[in-house]
Design a protein around this motif. Sequence first.
Motif: not given
Length: 357
Positions: A62, A188, A331
Amino acid sequence: RAHGGQASVLELSTSDEAQRAEVLALFEGRLARFKHPREVRLVDRLPLPSVKAQQRFALAALLSQALIAVTGSVVRVTGSGLGCPTWPKCFDDSLLPIPQDEVPWWHQAIEFGNRQIAVWIVVTTSIAIVLAVTRARRRREILVYAWILPFSTFAQGILGGVTVLTGLRWWVVGAHMLVSCAMVWIAATLYAKVGEPDDGVEIEAAPAGARRLVALSAVVMAFVLAAGVVVTAAGPHAGDRTNPKAIDRLDVSIPALSLTHGLLVAAYVAILVWVAVLVVRGPSSEAVRRRLKIVFAVVAAQSLIGVVQYFTGVPALLVVLHVAGAMSVIAETAILYRLMRARVLRASDVPTDKVAA
């Protein structure tokens, strides 16, 4: 005799053929599993990663997806977009930067460095999470999300090459950015899913209306991002300083575009406020409440950066921070959406009416 004192197969009445067949099938199934154990794969030679380790790999993936978007903004505001004027090589006759009078060395270093981050960090972390969840034999949806990352990173690399080869056309650059945004959302979501038990059940951890509103906020956020890309295309940062007049720019009123962008942001925030009301009034998990506070914090910081950026002439540093803030909002919104329908180990731990359909 079988375990528990029950009659063996031989002691069953011959008239009870159905029970005989059921017991024989049970033992034959167990024998088959003994003779044919779970297939050993090449990846099984790797150490078995714990769930915590898998979460760390997912977090690294991420962060790397967000990082490449941020470094891409650095390339843009420093005018280094054509620091390496071709692709996949830096120059037609060299993979690496070379002394050039037309292209200063620092532009070459920034653009080449951005490419190296994509190759060595983003690709590495994407492959690492794939190996981790495959080795751990995680559920199918996690495997799908994990495999999306390396393939989309490869596709994103090609799109980046097209961006260079087309001379930084604004709509290609914009598409390049929006794909990064989508990849951050996917990464995410993967991060949120990896920490959940594979053999659990999904429950509603927030009012159903609140989750639908978060989905709506994500749609509005996509329009916010698209509007931001358009504003940037008309703004002062063309992406290349060696020949900025040759760069394709969007000739549209910046104040009008900025107003549209701002109104979309206001709509996004209004939806979040509505979500907060439902979460506070209805039954919600502590994880959802905590994540919602984080979302509001990053949205507030991002909005402040945007306002200051507009009234100070779009300085380069604030552009980079604004991109970093956008990745954070994406995210956190993705994680919030997932937490509102969490997967728990046992359905008995929650009321029946909370189990998701």
